[in-house]
Design an enzyme around this catalytic site. Structure first.
Site, PDB file in Angstrom:
ATOM      1  N   GLY A  71      36.831  48.560  39.200  1.00  0.00           N
ATOM      2  CA  GLY A  71      37.022  48.676  37.763  1.00  0.00           C
ATOM      3  C   GLY A  71      38.253  47.949  37.304  1.00  0.00           C
ATOM      4  O   GLY A  71      38.976  47.339  38.098  1.00  0.00           O
ATOM      5  N   GLU A 106      33.513  43.733  35.981  1.00  0.00           N
ATOM      6  CA  GLU A 106      34.523  44.147  36.956  1.00  0.00           C
ATOM      7  C   GLU A 106      33.929  44.323  38.351  1.00  0.00           C
ATOM      8  O   GLU A 106      34.542  43.916  39.339  1.00  0.00           O
ATOM      9  CB  GLU A 106      35.229  45.427  36.507  1.00  0.00           C
ATOM     10  CG  GLU A 106      36.237  45.231  35.402  1.00  0.00           C
ATOM     11  CD  GLU A 106      37.495  44.503  35.854  1.00  0.00           C
ATOM     12  OE1 GLU A 106      37.749  44.393  37.071  1.00  0.00           O
ATOM     13  OE2 GLU A 106      38.237  44.032  34.982  1.00  0.00           O
ATOM     14  N   GLU A 114      35.163  42.088  41.509  1.00  0.00           N
ATOM     15  CA  GLU A 114      35.864  42.741  42.619  1.00  0.00           C
ATOM     16  C   GLU A 114      35.045  42.865  43.890  1.00  0.00           C
ATOM     17  O   GLU A 114      35.616  42.994  44.973  1.00  0.00           O
ATOM     18  CB  GLU A 114      36.364  44.122  42.191  1.00  0.00           C
ATOM     19  CG  GLU A 114      37.445  44.045  41.146  1.00  0.00           C
ATOM     20  CD  GLU A 114      38.094  45.381  40.845  1.00  0.00           C
ATOM     21  OE1 GLU A 114      37.559  46.433  41.261  1.00  0.00           O
ATOM     22  OE2 GLU A 114      39.146  45.367  40.195  1.00  0.00           O
ATOM     23  N   GLU A 116      40.095  44.335  49.491  1.00  0.00           N
ATOM     24  CA  GLU A 116      39.000  44.694  50.386  1.00  0.00           C
ATOM     25  C   GLU A 116      37.960  45.433  49.559  1.00  0.00           C
ATOM     26  O   GLU A 116      38.301  46.102  48.578  1.00  0.00           O
ATOM     27  CB  GLU A 116      39.551  45.625  51.474  1.00  0.00           C
ATOM     28  CG  GLU A 116      38.902  45.547  52.813  1.00  0.00           C
ATOM     29  CD  GLU A 116      39.617  46.423  53.842  1.00  0.00           C
ATOM     30  OE1 GLU A 116      38.904  46.953  54.705  1.00  0.00           O
ATOM     31  OE2 GLU A 116      40.853  46.575  53.776  1.00  0.00           O
TER      32      GLU A 116
END
Length: 133
Positions: free
Chosen positions: A35, A51, A55, A101
């Site tokens: 997020g 997001e 990510e 990660e």
């Protein structure tokens, strides 16, 4: 300084929850749900999809609202709206953007990972831990 509107994505699959280890910001090095900040003119659902893609590299469908949290520190005040998401991608998550990660985490690892403050309790409150059993 003013509070910033942020979003989070709650994804559960095959007894695991999707988490990212933060690479920057106040929670750098800690694990959280994917997020971030909502951009000007962007819907909450649009921010969730963007997001997660940034990510983790995963494509998701933003579903219903799960819950909200606030994170307040010396240099930040985030109001975070968390949404359930359905992951449409079959490939494993790959960290990108500000995530160091990204991976699917089974329930037993939640006790050993360095989670952001209150994340485990939040996941229990919204029923994620029950879904991981």
């Amino acid at each position: 300084m003013r509070p910033e509107v942020c979003v989070g994505a709650i994804a559960v699959r095959d007894g695991c929850v999707l988490l990212v280890r933060r690479g920057h910001g106040p929670a750098a090095g800690q694990w959280s749900v994917p997020g971030g900040r909502v951009e000007w003119g962007e819907t909450l659902a649009g921010a969730v999809v963007r997001e997660v893609a940034e990510e983790t590299g995963l494509e998701v469908l933003c579903e219903e609202f799960a819950d909200w949290v606030e994170r307040i520190g010396d240099q930040h005040h985030y109001v975070i709206a968390d949404f359930w998401v359905t992951v449409l991608s079959d490939h494993p998550p790959v960290a990108g953007d500000d995530a160091a990660e990204a991976r699917w985490v089974p329930r037993e690892e939640l006790d050993v990972l360095d989670l952001t403050a209150g994340l485990r309790e939040f996941l229990a409150r919204i029923g994620v831990l029950d879904r991981l059993a």
